[in-house]
Design an enzyme around this catalytic site. Structure first.
Site, PDB file in Angstrom:
ATOM      1  CE  LYS A   1      14.974 -17.049  34.602  1.00  0.00           C
ATOM      2  NZ  LYS A   1      15.274 -15.712  35.185  1.00  0.00           N
ATOM      3  CG  ASN A   2      19.295 -14.102  35.235  1.00  0.00           C
ATOM      4  OD1 ASN A   2      18.087 -14.276  35.146  1.00  0.00           O
ATOM      5  ND2 ASN A   2      19.990 -14.494  36.284  1.00  0.00           N
TER       6      ASN A   2
ATOM      7  CB  CYS B   1      10.808 -16.804  42.073  1.00  0.00           C
ATOM      8  SG  CYS B   1      11.199 -18.103  40.879  1.00  0.00           S
TER       9      CYS B   1
ATOM     10  NE  ARG C   1      12.597 -10.313  42.599  1.00  0.00           N
ATOM     11  CZ  ARG C   1      12.684 -11.296  41.711  1.00  0.00           C
ATOM     12  NH1 ARG C   1      11.796 -12.280  41.730  1.00  0.00           N
ATOM     13  NH2 ARG C   1      13.630 -11.322  40.810  1.00  0.00           N
TER      14      ARG C   1
ATOM     15  CG  ASP D   1      19.767 -15.932  40.709  1.00  0.00           C
ATOM     16  OD1 ASP D   1      18.911 -15.558  41.532  1.00  0.00           O
ATOM     17  OD2 ASP D   1      19.785 -15.538  39.530  1.00  0.00           O
TER      18      ASP D   1
ATOM     19  NE  ARG E   1       9.959 -18.069  35.971  1.00  0.00           N
ATOM     20  CZ  ARG E   1      10.713 -17.433  36.862  1.00  0.00           C
ATOM     21  NH1 ARG E   1      10.865 -17.924  38.074  1.00  0.00           N
ATOM     22  NH2 ARG E   1      11.318 -16.307  36.544  1.00  0.00           N
TER      23      ARG E   1
END
Length: 415
Positions: A22-23, A116, A121, A304, A396
């Protein structure tokens, strides 16, 4: 909304194929905007964030298809346009479009990104990198406008190795003629993957995966095909589930070389791990040992995976201590884990987790992506039935967490 229904206390045995990262894939998809042509990306995970990114790219004029985990992005006729709030507010990675839009069009308009709720951030490091390249910034409410008549190469120094800011700086600098250096760059494997992807398009980038990256920008790009690596966080999640449930798992396609600190911690808690050419083979029996660990930028333990490790500590033999150094709200799943019987005390950025065995089933709420995955892992080893609500957060980042774990013997289903 869908709910994950778990009947606990069943060991995991078998094989799980690890989905694409995903990242890794999201900045790569954003990077396709740099080329006035076609980009093919394989091993793409079918997750909500990927579908959201495709929607944004199509809104910008790209033609996108996704079939059999292969995405084809034709950005020939892409145009600059403000990304609507309804789209950018769905995921943090929407901010990654600022760099390639600035590079290609010399103008980028978006809103502060969503995703999220993990605490503060800010995007100031992203904007500082753009300023170093000669861009001007205008903000009005939640809208961000980045523009420049001309961009120039620069030396960009990051006081903190922000993954997103490093990726945005690389994407913008790739379209600027001349040599740009990034000092204090993030070292995550996803940065190295992005540099390799841009290299497959013809870009000249060295140092990906180190703290100093050199971009020889402004070169001609061409059509390309690129394969995304396996998702190290998904692999770590399933190892965390095995830690609690016990059994034997082969994680096919897991990149062990990107998970050294995670594997070291799991080994210290009693897991037997063998690295194979096809992936990671892991065995677990009995209760995990308590542990102490801290999160940090790569190559330190990834934030994570902290929630799923907290879930593992909740049933460990002894008391564990966790220090969260990245996101101040990463402990949000602790309240839900307590509903399963976990003993967790939070003090600022520290958590003390006294292991209890077994935990008991309950109805819990996923409040973010990784916390939701942690609740699923916890439910696998809890007595009775557990219902995890808030599946939209989990989707997600995980193609089908219920399918994967069910294939390995868990009694779990999405209802």
């Amino acid at each position: 909304m869908s709910v994950i229904h778990i009947r606990g206390r069943h060991g995991l045995n078998g094989e799980i194929r690890i989905q694409g990262s995903k990242n890794g894939v999201l900045p790569i998809m954003a990077g396709a905007l740099l080329h006035r042509g076609t980009t093919v990306i394989t091993n793409v995970p079918i997750i909500q964030d990927v579908l959201c990114m495709m929607g944004i790219l199509e809104y910008l004029g790209c033609h996108c298809t996704l079939e059999d985990h292969t995405a084809v992005i034709d950005a020939t006729y892409a145009e600059v346009a403000p990304v609507p709030c309804a789209m950018s507010g769905q995921m943090r990675s929407s901010v990654m479009l600022l760099g390639p839009m600035l590079g290609r069009f010399r103008l980028a308009v978006s809103r502060h990104p969503g995703g999220c709720c993990l605490g503060n951030r800010p995007v100031n490091l992203h904007l500082d990198a753009f300023r170093a390249l000669g861009a001007q910034i205008r903000t009005e409410g939640e809208q961000i406008c980045v523009f420049a008549n001309r961009l120039h190469p620069a030396t960009i120094r990051f006081p903190y190795p922000s993954v997103g800011a490093t990726e945005n700086a690389i994407l913008a600098a790739a379209a600027v003629s001349g040599a740009t250096r990034i000092l204090g760059a993030a070292r995550e494997p996803e940065i190295e993957m992005l540099c390799a992807f841009l290299g497959s398009m013809g870009a000249k980038i060295t140092g990906g995966g180190t703290s100093c990256i050199l971009i020889e920008g402004g070169v001609s790009l061409h059509d390309s095909t690129f394969e995304v690596n396996g998702d190290r966080i998904v692999a770590g999640t399933y190892l965390g589930a095995l830690l609690r449930s016990g059994g034997r798992l082969l994680l096919r396609g897991a990149a062990a070389s990107q998970m050294e600190e995670s594997l070291r911690l799991l080994s210290s808690m009693g897991m037997e791990i063998a690295v194979r050419p096809e992936g990671i083979l892991a065995k677990m029996s009995g209760r995990p040992c308590a542990c102490d660990f801290s999160t940090g930028p790569y190559p330190e333990f990834p934030t994570d995976l902290q929630p799923v490790m907290m879930a593992g500590c909740a049933s460990a033999d002894g008391e564990s201590r966790i220090r969260e150094n990245v996101f101040e709200k990463r402990f949000s799943c602790a309240e839900e884990l307590r509903k399963l019987g976990a003993s967790i005390i939070i003090e600022d950025r520290f958590a003390r987790v006294k292991g209890r065995h077994p935990l008991h089933g309950a109805r819990v709420q996923a409040k973010d992506l990784r916390g939701g995955a942690a609740l699923v892992a916890a439910g696998l080893a809890a007595e009775g039935e557990t219902f995890v609500e808030g599946y939209e957060h989990i989707s997600r980042g995980y193609e089908d967490i219920s399918r994967d774990l069910a294939q390995a013997g868990a009694e779990i289903a999405l209802e």
